[in-house]
Design an enzyme around this catalytic site. Sequence first.
Site, PDB file in Angstrom:
ATOM      1  N   GLU A  49       0.873  -1.169   0.000  1.00 44.98           N
ATOM      2  CA  GLU A  49       0.000   0.000   0.000  1.00 44.98           C
ATOM      3  C   GLU A  49       0.915   1.225   0.000  1.00 44.98           C
ATOM      4  OE1 GLU A  49      -3.275  -0.448  -0.415  1.00 44.98           O
ATOM      5  OE2 GLU A  49      -3.200   1.715  -0.725  1.00 44.98           O
ATOM      6  N   SER A  50       0.874   1.996  -1.086  1.00 43.80           N
ATOM      7  CA  SER A  50       1.875   3.044  -1.243  1.00 43.80           C
ATOM      8  C   SER A  50       1.781   4.118  -0.161  1.00 43.80           C
ATOM      9  CB  SER A  50       1.785   3.671  -2.637  1.00 43.80           C
ATOM     10  OG  SER A  50       0.498   4.174  -2.878  1.00 43.80           O
ATOM     11  N   CYS A  80       4.375  -2.781  -8.588  1.00 37.05           N
ATOM     12  CA  CYS A  80       3.083  -2.266  -8.131  1.00 37.05           C
ATOM     13  C   CYS A  80       3.259  -1.052  -7.208  1.00 37.05           C
ATOM     14  CB  CYS A  80       2.269  -3.393  -7.509  1.00 37.05           C
ATOM     15  SG  CYS A  80       0.506  -3.017  -7.516  1.00 37.05           S
ATOM     16  N   ILE A 129      -2.948  -6.408  -9.129  1.00 40.65           N
ATOM     17  CA  ILE A 129      -3.802  -6.300  -7.945  1.00 40.65           C
ATOM     18  C   ILE A 129      -3.947  -4.821  -7.587  1.00 40.65           C
ATOM     19  CG2 ILE A 129      -4.113  -6.944  -5.512  1.00 40.65           C
ATOM     20  CD1 ILE A 129      -2.198  -9.333  -6.082  1.00 40.65           C
ATOM     21  N   HIS A 165       2.632  -7.969 -10.414  1.00 40.48           N
ATOM     22  CA  HIS A 165       3.399  -8.754  -9.442  1.00 40.48           C
ATOM     23  C   HIS A 165       4.026  -9.971 -10.126  1.00 40.48           C
ATOM     24  CE1 HIS A 165       1.941  -6.852  -5.680  1.00 40.48           C
ATOM     25  NE2 HIS A 165       0.912  -6.536  -6.452  1.00 40.48           N
ATOM     26  N   GLU A 167       6.416 -11.714  -8.969  1.00 43.00           N
ATOM     27  CA  GLU A 167       6.800 -12.689  -7.937  1.00 43.00           C
ATOM     28  C   GLU A 167       5.656 -13.646  -7.593  1.00 43.00           C
ATOM     29  OE1 GLU A 167       5.863  -9.666  -7.450  1.00 43.00           O
ATOM     30  OE2 GLU A 167       4.698  -9.525  -5.592  1.00 43.00           O
TER      31      GLU A 167
HETATM   32  N1  GLN Z   1      -3.268  -0.039  -4.755  1.00 37.87           N
HETATM   33  C1  GLN Z   1      -1.995  -0.026  -4.098  1.00 37.87           C
HETATM   34  C2  GLN Z   1      -1.478   1.400  -3.922  1.00 37.87           C
HETATM   35  O1  GLN Z   1      -1.980   2.280  -4.531  1.00 37.87           O
HETATM   36  C3  GLN Z   1      -0.973  -0.836  -4.851  1.00 37.87           C
HETATM   37  C4  GLN Z   1      -1.392  -2.269  -4.857  1.00 37.87           C
HETATM   38  C5  GLN Z   1      -0.246  -3.248  -4.937  1.00 37.87           C
HETATM   39  O2  GLN Z   1       0.906  -2.923  -4.666  1.00 37.87           O
HETATM   40  N2  GLN Z   1      -0.613  -4.476  -5.227  1.00 37.87           N
HETATM   41  O3  GLN Z   1      -0.589   1.613  -3.181  1.00 37.87           O
END
Ligand code: GLN
Length: 186
Positions: A49-50, A80, A129, A165, A167
Amino acid sequence: MSPTVGILALQGGFEAHEKIVRSLGAQAREVRLPRELEGLDALVIPGGESTVMTLGIERDGLAQPLRELVRRGTPVLGTCAGMIMLDRDHLGVLDVATERNAFGRQLHSFETDLELSGLGGGPVHAVFIRAPWVRVCGARVEVLGSVDGHPVAVRQGKLVAVAFHPELAGESRLHELVLGMNGGRD
Ligand code: GLN
């Protein structure tokens, strides 16, 4: 001596990256402190989650050491949320603007096979995701792959960022790509 790959381990999916790194015969080092960034041959910034990752980077004094690591020429793979962390609005080392959760609220996740330029061996099985895409791309940024016309894999020098992703699909070629760039270490 086998190369050492740091995995930023503040939050998110770092363990799956460790497995991939070890499968390539490299050492995986979880990074939570600035000093753990020293002597790395490459670094992975995982998904997660950024917003939370940004807070962790600030809290632990990692922002400047991460920028210095990039300036020294250490290769970095961001996946991501890791792609978001590298962009103009976060660490500011990758000349792109990203759009968070770009594929829409309904479409939280999907998988697709994606051909990436410069990566031999057939398409990458890409797991998205709540993924971002690249909204604006600077002149020095090379787009390696897109979905519906939106860049989701980019490279700028020794920085590689993907919105998906690798991985989670056991895909190791992107990790291999950054590990192979470490000839010019420091
Ligand atoms: N939706 C997440 C974000 O905005 C990123 C999702 C992820 O890293 N799989 O930080």
